[in-house]
Design a protein around this motif. Structure first.
Motif, PDB file in Angstrom:
ATOM      1  N   HIS A  12       3.137   5.325  -7.203  1.00 21.62           N
ATOM      2  CA  HIS A  12       2.154   5.233  -8.294  1.00 21.62           C
ATOM      3  C   HIS A  12       0.917   6.081  -8.017  1.00 21.62           C
ATOM      4  O   HIS A  12      -0.009   6.072  -8.835  1.00 21.62           O
ATOM      5  CB  HIS A  12       1.743   3.765  -8.490  1.00 21.62           C
ATOM      6  CG  HIS A  12       2.896   2.855  -8.760  1.00 21.62           C
ATOM      7  ND1 HIS A  12       3.491   2.731 -10.003  1.00 21.62           N
ATOM      8  CD2 HIS A  12       3.594   2.026  -7.934  1.00 21.62           C
ATOM      9  CE1 HIS A  12       4.482   1.858  -9.933  1.00 21.62           C
ATOM     10  NE2 HIS A  12       4.572   1.421  -8.693  1.00 21.62           N
ATOM     11  N   HIS A  13       0.899   6.789  -6.882  1.00 20.83           N
ATOM     12  CA  HIS A  13      -0.199   7.699  -6.527  1.00 20.83           C
ATOM     13  C   HIS A  13      -1.539   6.972  -6.533  1.00 20.83           C
ATOM     14  O   HIS A  13      -2.560   7.500  -6.987  1.00 20.83           O
ATOM     15  CB  HIS A  13      -0.238   8.886  -7.490  1.00 20.83           C
ATOM     16  CG  HIS A  13       1.080   9.597  -7.607  1.00 20.83           C
ATOM     17  ND1 HIS A  13       1.608  10.351  -6.577  1.00 20.83           N
ATOM     18  CD2 HIS A  13       1.994   9.644  -8.632  1.00 20.83           C
ATOM     19  CE1 HIS A  13       2.776  10.844  -6.958  1.00 20.83           C
ATOM     20  NE2 HIS A  13       3.032  10.430  -8.195  1.00 20.83           N
ATOM     21  N   ALA A  16      12.299   3.322   5.079  1.00 16.07           N
ATOM     22  CA  ALA A  16      11.413   2.469   4.297  1.00 16.07           C
ATOM     23  C   ALA A  16      10.540   1.626   5.200  1.00 16.07           C
ATOM     24  O   ALA A  16      10.948   1.234   6.272  1.00 16.07           O
ATOM     25  CB  ALA A  16      12.225   1.567   3.374  1.00 16.07           C
ATOM     26  N   PRO A  17       9.302   1.349   4.779  1.00 18.83           N
ATOM     27  CA  PRO A  17       8.362   0.666   5.672  1.00 18.83           C
ATOM     28  C   PRO A  17       8.570  -0.829   5.721  1.00 18.83           C
ATOM     29  O   PRO A  17       9.074  -1.427   4.783  1.00 18.83           O
ATOM     30  CB  PRO A  17       7.010   0.979   5.025  1.00 18.83           C
ATOM     31  CG  PRO A  17       7.331   1.057   3.568  1.00 18.83           C
ATOM     32  CD  PRO A  17       8.709   1.679   3.489  1.00 18.83           C
ATOM     33  N   ASP A  18       8.220  -1.433   6.839  1.00 19.03           N
ATOM     34  CA  ASP A  18       8.064  -2.880   6.880  1.00 19.03           C
ATOM     35  C   ASP A  18       6.709  -3.145   7.517  1.00 19.03           C
ATOM     36  O   ASP A  18       5.939  -2.233   7.774  1.00 19.03           O
ATOM     37  CB  ASP A  18       9.204  -3.579   7.633  1.00 19.03           C
ATOM     38  CG  ASP A  18       9.297  -3.155   9.085  1.00 19.03           C
ATOM     39  OD1 ASP A  18       8.239  -2.813   9.659  1.00 19.03           O
ATOM     40  OD2 ASP A  18      10.399  -3.172   9.635  1.00 19.03           O
ATOM     41  N   ALA A  76       0.832  -1.206   0.000  1.00 15.48           N
ATOM     42  CA  ALA A  76       0.000   0.000   0.000  1.00 15.48           C
ATOM     43  C   ALA A  76       0.866   1.255   0.000  1.00 15.48           C
ATOM     44  O   ALA A  76       0.555   2.244  -0.688  1.00 15.48           O
ATOM     45  CB  ALA A  76      -0.939  -0.008   1.208  1.00 15.48           C
ATOM     46  N   TRP A  77       1.959   1.220   0.765  1.00 13.95           N
ATOM     47  CA  TRP A  77       2.865   2.379   0.797  1.00 13.95           C
ATOM     48  C   TRP A  77       3.493   2.621  -0.575  1.00 13.95           C
ATOM     49  O   TRP A  77       3.543   3.754  -1.063  1.00 13.95           O
ATOM     50  CB  TRP A  77       3.945   2.149   1.845  1.00 13.95           C
ATOM     51  CG  TRP A  77       4.886   3.318   1.982  1.00 13.95           C
ATOM     52  CD1 TRP A  77       4.735   4.407   2.774  1.00 13.95           C
ATOM     53  CD2 TRP A  77       6.120   3.496   1.267  1.00 13.95           C
ATOM     54  NE1 TRP A  77       5.804   5.260   2.615  1.00 13.95           N
ATOM     55  CE2 TRP A  77       6.670   4.727   1.696  1.00 13.95           C
ATOM     56  CE3 TRP A  77       6.805   2.742   0.327  1.00 13.95           C
ATOM     57  CZ2 TRP A  77       7.866   5.215   1.200  1.00 13.95           C
ATOM     58  CZ3 TRP A  77       8.015   3.230  -0.165  1.00 13.95           C
ATOM     59  CH2 TRP A  77       8.526   4.448   0.272  1.00 13.95           C
ATOM     60  N   HIS A  78       3.977   1.559  -1.209  1.00 10.08           N
ATOM     61  CA  HIS A  78       4.594   1.713  -2.534  1.00 10.08           C
ATOM     62  C   HIS A  78       3.578   2.200  -3.558  1.00 10.08           C
ATOM     63  O   HIS A  78       3.914   3.004  -4.431  1.00 10.08           O
ATOM     64  CB  HIS A  78       5.205   0.387  -2.974  1.00 10.08           C
ATOM     65  CG  HIS A  78       6.511   0.077  -2.305  1.00 10.08           C
ATOM     66  ND1 HIS A  78       7.716   0.611  -2.728  1.00 10.08           N
ATOM     67  CD2 HIS A  78       6.804  -0.703  -1.234  1.00 10.08           C
ATOM     68  CE1 HIS A  78       8.694   0.175  -1.952  1.00 10.08           C
ATOM     69  NE2 HIS A  78       8.168  -0.626  -1.043  1.00 10.08           N
TER      70      HIS A  78
END
Length: 360
Positions: free
Chosen positions: A96-97, A278-280, A89-91
């Motif tokens: 990609h908005h 960066a998320p995990d 979801a974050w990426h």
């Protein structure tokens, strides 16, 4: 045999009237009439009920977006990074908005066979969730084994100090063997870089505590000198230190995916950018300020602790930090709304932390 098949057989094959069959099977004559008419028009398809799926779904996710979700999942997995719904979801939003809910991503991953079923050994409700409210309130520490891909299959140990509130990796180092002096030295380095914590939380490894065998080791003497409360998980309850355990899982997955970092423990690296922003699956959220480094640093709280006979107390305004965290957005691991990944933050409900005050 289904009731539909029995009804159709009784009318078409046996030649019974629709009213008689309806009374015999406890259904309406109109339903029997419609069923027979469908059989004569569609054949054996009438034996099964029609799909109730709508002919059109205006709000359904576009096929291109579904393909993008699958592609991101595969790319992250190949890189050894967390690839759960939160991360994807974050990426999607950042690169990609596209804003897609975690539940929708999870549903499409399952539909494409990318989720391996893992039945839980115990229900999630049996775990007690906990999290420090402020940075430097509690540090978790642990070390894990990692085997290099050299000819000898060298086994190394990676030692991690992690902030309980933000999941920020304060200090990560690798050694041939982790010893008591190494733990003390890395703790002092982390303190020099990030300040003195109010408490520590570890398992009962001899490098962290000798309370079960009597006496104190070097780390325990240092914690007592600094008036830091030492907390230890109950024996055989590793989920109490689940945050650092979860971080180590992510770290080892990443290391296994790096062919250039497998052969020498002196050159083992960990992506600083990934640790800091960066998320995990334990830190991902819609809002970038919720990444570990941002949550650890973005506060007006003076993360120093006043040494007092009764132990350390925080100095500086902390209420602003708590208010900022509450307004961060739909993050699931911030105490109020916690992550669905219980591995990272869970502790058994029947387990109390074994704390040792500085004066004991």
């Amino acid at each position: 045999m289904s009731k539909r098949r029995l009804v159709i057989t009784a009318v078409v094959v046996e030649g019974r009237t629709q009213g008689e069959v309806a009374r015999a099977y406890g259904v309406s004559q109109g339903w029997v009439s419609r069923l027979v008419a469908r059989y004569r028009a569609e054949g054996e398809a009438a034996f099964e009920p029609r799909s109730r799926r709508p002919k059109t779904s205006p709000t359904a996710l576009a096929p291109d977006t579904v393909d993008l979700i699958v592609r991101i999942r595969k790319e992250l997995t190949e890189q050894g990074l967390d690839a759960g719904p939160e991360t994807i979801a974050w990426h999607l939003q950042q690169h990609h908005h596209l804003r897609v809910s975690r539940a929708t991503i999870s549903r499409h991953l399952t539909a494409h066979g990318l989720v391996v079923p893992a039945p839980r050994k115990r229900p999630r409700s049996s775990y007690t969730r906990f999290q420090a409210e402020l940075p430097n309130e509690t540090w978790q520490a642990d070390f894990t084994h990692h085997r290099l891909a050299d000819k000898a299959g060298t086994d190394i140990e990676i030692l991690t100090w992690l902030d309980d509130c933000s999941r920020y990796a304060l200090h990560v180092t690798c050694w041939e063997r982790v010893t008591g002096p190494i733990v003390l030295d890395t703790f002092r380095q982390a303190v020099a870089a990030h300040g003195i914590p109010a408490s520590t939380l570890t398992d009962n490894g001899m490098v962290f505590t000798t309370r079960l065998s009597g006496g104190r080791n070097a780390l325990e003497h240092e914690l007592r000198r600094l008036h830091i409360t030492q907390k230890n998980a109950a024996p055989n309850h590793p989920t109490t230190c689940g945050k650092v355990e979860r971080f180590q899982q992510t770290m080892k997955n990443w290391l296994r995916a790096q062919p250039d970092l497998k052969h020498s423990y002196t050159t083992l690296g960990w992506p600083t950018g990934y640790v800091t922003w960066a998320p995990d699956e334990t830190t991902a959220s819609w809002a970038a300020p919720n990444f570990p480094e941002a949550r650890f640093e973005a506060t007006d709280l003076d993360r120093s602790w006043t040494l007092a006979p009764t132990g350390p107390t925080a100095t500086g305004p902390g209420h602003a930090l708590l208010a900022w965290l509450v307004g961060c957005g739909p993050d699931e691991d911030l105490g109020l709304k916690r992550t669905a990944d219980a591995t990272g933050v869970a502790a058994p409900a029947d387990t109390g932390l074994r704390s040792r005050s500085p004066d004991e």
